[in-house]
Design an enzyme around this catalytic site. Structure first.
Site, short mmCIF file in Angstrom:
data_model
loop_
_atom_site.label_atom_id
_atom_site.label_comp_id
_atom_site.label_asym_id
_atom_site.label_seq_id
_atom_site.Cartn_x
_atom_site.Cartn_y
_atom_site.Cartn_z
N HIS A 1 -11.07 -2.29 2.22
CA HIS A 1 -11.34 -0.99 1.59
C HIS A 1 -12.31 -1.07 0.42
O HIS A 1 -12.27 -0.27 -0.51
CB HIS A 1 -10.02 -0.35 1.11
CG HIS A 1 -10.03 1.16 1.24
ND1 HIS A 1 -9.12 1.97 0.62
CD2 HIS A 1 -10.87 1.99 1.91
CE1 HIS A 1 -9.38 3.23 0.90
NE2 HIS A 1 -10.44 3.26 1.68
N ASP B 1 -0.72 -0.74 -4.62
CA ASP B 1 -2.03 -0.25 -5.10
C ASP B 1 -1.97 1.11 -5.78
O ASP B 1 -2.89 1.49 -6.50
CB ASP B 1 -3.06 -0.23 -3.97
CG ASP B 1 -2.74 0.80 -2.90
OD1 ASP B 1 -1.56 1.20 -2.77
OD2 ASP B 1 -3.67 1.20 -2.17
N ASN B 2 -0.89 1.85 -5.55
CA ASN B 2 -0.68 3.15 -6.20
C ASN B 2 0.75 3.58 -5.92
O ASN B 2 1.41 3.00 -5.07
CB ASN B 2 -1.68 4.20 -5.71
CG ASN B 2 -1.81 4.29 -4.21
OD1 ASN B 2 -2.82 3.87 -3.63
ND2 ASN B 2 -0.79 4.79 -3.54
N LYS C 1 1.28 9.53 -5.63
CA LYS C 1 -0.09 9.04 -5.40
C LYS C 1 -1.10 10.17 -5.66
O LYS C 1 -0.86 11.30 -5.28
CB LYS C 1 -0.19 8.58 -3.94
CG LYS C 1 -1.58 8.18 -3.51
CD LYS C 1 -1.61 7.76 -2.05
CE LYS C 1 -3.02 7.36 -1.62
NZ LYS C 1 -3.07 6.90 -0.21
N ASP D 1 0.84 -1.20 0.00
CA ASP D 1 0.00 0.00 0.00
C ASP D 1 0.88 1.25 0.00
O ASP D 1 1.71 1.42 0.90
CB ASP D 1 -0.88 -0.04 1.26
CG ASP D 1 -2.05 0.90 1.21
OD1 ASP D 1 -2.06 1.78 0.33
OD2 ASP D 1 -2.95 0.76 2.05
N ASP D 2 0.70 2.10 -0.99
CA ASP D 2 1.43 3.37 -1.04
C ASP D 2 2.95 3.18 -1.11
O ASP D 2 3.71 3.98 -0.56
CB ASP D 2 1.09 4.26 0.18
CG ASP D 2 -0.29 4.89 0.07
OD1 ASP D 2 -1.08 4.45 -0.78
OD2 ASP D 2 -0.58 5.82 0.85
N HIS E 1 1.44 2.39 3.99
CA HIS E 1 0.49 3.50 4.12
C HIS E 1 0.59 4.06 5.56
O HIS E 1 0.90 3.31 6.48
CB HIS E 1 -0.92 2.93 3.87
CG HIS E 1 -2.00 3.95 3.69
ND1 HIS E 1 -2.39 4.82 4.69
CD2 HIS E 1 -2.80 4.24 2.63
CE1 HIS E 1 -3.37 5.59 4.25
NE2 HIS E 1 -3.64 5.27 2.99
N LYS F 1 -6.02 -5.39 4.49
CA LYS F 1 -6.89 -4.22 4.26
C LYS F 1 -7.87 -4.50 3.12
O LYS F 1 -7.46 -4.85 2.02
CB LYS F 1 -5.97 -3.03 3.93
CG LYS F 1 -6.65 -1.87 3.22
CD LYS F 1 -5.69 -0.69 3.09
CE LYS F 1 -6.16 0.29 2.02
NZ LYS F 1 -5.32 1.51 1.95
N CYS G 1 -6.21 4.17 -3.38
CA CYS G 1 -6.39 2.81 -2.85
C CYS G 1 -7.62 2.04 -3.33
O CYS G 1 -7.50 0.99 -3.96
CB CYS G 1 -6.44 2.85 -1.32
SG CYS G 1 -5.11 3.75 -0.52
N ARG H 1 -8.18 -1.37 -5.94
CA ARG H 1 -8.55 -2.68 -5.40
C ARG H 1 -9.82 -3.22 -6.06
O ARG H 1 -9.98 -4.43 -6.25
CB ARG H 1 -8.71 -2.60 -3.87
CG ARG H 1 -7.36 -2.42 -3.19
CD ARG H 1 -7.45 -1.72 -1.84
NE ARG H 1 -6.15 -1.14 -1.52
CZ ARG H 1 -5.20 -1.75 -0.81
NH1 ARG H 1 -5.43 -2.93 -0.28
NH2 ARG H 1 -4.03 -1.18 -0.61
N SER I 1 -3.81 1.88 12.48
CA SER I 1 -2.62 1.92 13.34
C SER I 1 -1.91 0.56 13.32
O SER I 1 -2.54 -0.49 13.28
CB SER I 1 -3.06 2.25 14.78
OG SER I 1 -2.05 1.88 15.68
#
Ligand code: CA
Length: 429
Positions: free
Chosen positions: A129, A264-265, A283, A30-31, A206, A127, A70, A74, A155
């Site tokens: 989403h 994802d990006n 992003k 992620d990210d 992320h 995740k 994100c 997905r 978190s």
């Protein structure tokens, strides 16, 4: 005679094993920007396990996702279709703020639903989403089991009580990336005796920027505090990938498992220090920095090891590739294609004539070496082979090329739905 029988039995067993459907492991980060991975030239933060996938498989140098943020990416990944076809153009915002209609369209079959119907055990960790309401839960979308969180960020150091096992909250205490790796390994242990599909969606790297304390010492030499934190987050992600790969090795499943790694990006550099260089922007943008991502495919014994694949491919291709190796008929209406014959070298030529993006007021198209970017009433044209950093706009010098890409984009755009949630679309050029 006895020996002959044993030999025949062994041969049959061997044949059966060879014909058995391969397991499929889809790991998404992620990210994460390309330039932080050793396999893509990163030097500062070691990523030996992710790099090992490139050494043992095919590394794509023109791998894309279908959105620079994100949730829409997905949606495309799960369905194999451009997500704007069914109105999934934007992120939803957090659960409390998400619009009532938000969720992955129930009319679109997911990769998990298709693999399940082909006899696969299907597990998801991480995740989601793609919907907060009960009808959109992963276990309503083809997954037999689920461990993770439904939102867009979480978190790491205080996972707390909103991590779900199935639909039940658990009181998770471990650093979240390590917890996801633990659960993924446990899933493999439980599923190893029949073909399985594991969708492992790490939220690393992320935000929030929560350091993994036990890895801080290793990166004490990085002066910038945020970058040091990021290094521990990426290192935890790489360790998690390593744990999954070790499990496959321990169960002697390496040659029977197709592994995808993607993000994802592109990296949101100002937010988490992730690096996309030499790409332009980050992003959230349709320049390369938002959509051009690390993308690696490993299937030991079936795909070449250490191969670099240069033709453009997209995350939408993962769904039809998985269905094909699982022995299913090619699903209809997909935008993705089966990449396997391209990656193995059996099929020449590029998998796609064109790739397209639309994210609100930003749009883009890639055809061969050329890329069109449309935003703020302006059309830009780049030759990515000569100018991967999108520095020199050739729209004035190459009017015919510009027209060709614009026409292809307009055709594709005319097939799309209006966004079902999120920002209203602004007027485009
Ligand atoms: Ca993301």
């Amino acid at each position: 005679m006895k020996t002959l029988h044993a030999l025949v039995a062994l041969t049959l067993l061997g044949a059966a094993r060879q014909d058995a459907k391969p397991n499929i492991v889809l790991i998404i980060a992620d990210d994460l920007g390309c330039a932080d991975l050793g396999a893509y030239g990163g030097k500062e933060i070691p990523t030996p396990n992710i790099d090992s996938l490139a050494a043992g498989g095919v590394r794509l140098t023109n791998g894309y996702v279908s959105c620079p943020v994100c949730s829409p990416t997905r949606a495309g990944l799960m369905t194999g279709r451009y997500q704007q076809r069914f109105g999934h153009e934007f992120n939803p915002g957090p659960a409390a703020a998400a619009e009532e209609v938000f969720g992955l369209s129930l009319k679109e079959p997911t990769i998990a639903e298709r693999l399940k119907s082909l006899g696969y055990s299907t597990g998801m960790v991480g995740k989601w989403h793609l919907g907060y309401k009960p009808e959109y839960h992963p276990m309503k979308r083809g997954f037999d089991s689920y461990f993770g969180f439904l939102g867009g960020a979480h978190s790491y150091v205080k996972p707390g009580k909103d991590i779900l096992r199935g639909t039940e909250p658990v009181d998770e205490k471990e650093y979240l990336t390590d917890a996801f790796a633990r659960e993924a390994a446990a899933y493999i242990d439980g599923a190893k005796d029949k073909p399985f599909f594991l969708y492992l969606a790490f939220n690393a790297v992320h935000g929030p920027m929560d350091a993994s304390d036990k890895r801080l010492e290793k990166f004490a030499g990085i002066a910038d505090a945020k970058r040091r934190t990021y290094a521990t987050m990426l290192s935890a992600l790489d360790d998690g990938v390593g744990r999954v790969l070790a499990r496959l090795r321990e169960h002697k499943l390496e040659e029977r498992t197709l592994v995808f790694f993607i993000t994802d990006n592109g990296g949101p550099t100002p937010v988490n220090t992730s690096r996309n260089d030499p790409f332009r922007a980050t992003k959230g943008q349709v320049y390369e920095g938002g959509i051009h991502v690390p993308f690696i495919v490993q299937w030991k014994g079936r795909l070449p090891a250490g191969k670099v694949y240069e033709a453009p491919a997209i995350a939408l291709d993962i769904h039809p590739t998985a269905v094909a190796v699982a022995g299913g008929p090619p699903p209809e209406k997909l935008d993705g294609v089966n990449l396997l014959p391209f990656l193995s070298g059996d099929k020449a030529g590029p998998p796609h004539d064109a790739l397209f993006w639309r994210f609100g007021a930003q749009s883009a198209a890639r055809m061969g070496d050329w890329k069109l970017v449309l935003q703020q009433g302006k059309a830009e044209l780049y030759n990515l082979v000569e100018d991967i950093s999108e520095k020199t706009d050739l729209s004035v010098k190459q009017p015919d090329k510009l027209k060709e890409l614009q026409a292809a984009y307009d055709r594709w755009n005319s097939e799309l739905a209006e966004p079902l949630w999120g920002r209203p679309r602004r007027k485009r050029p």
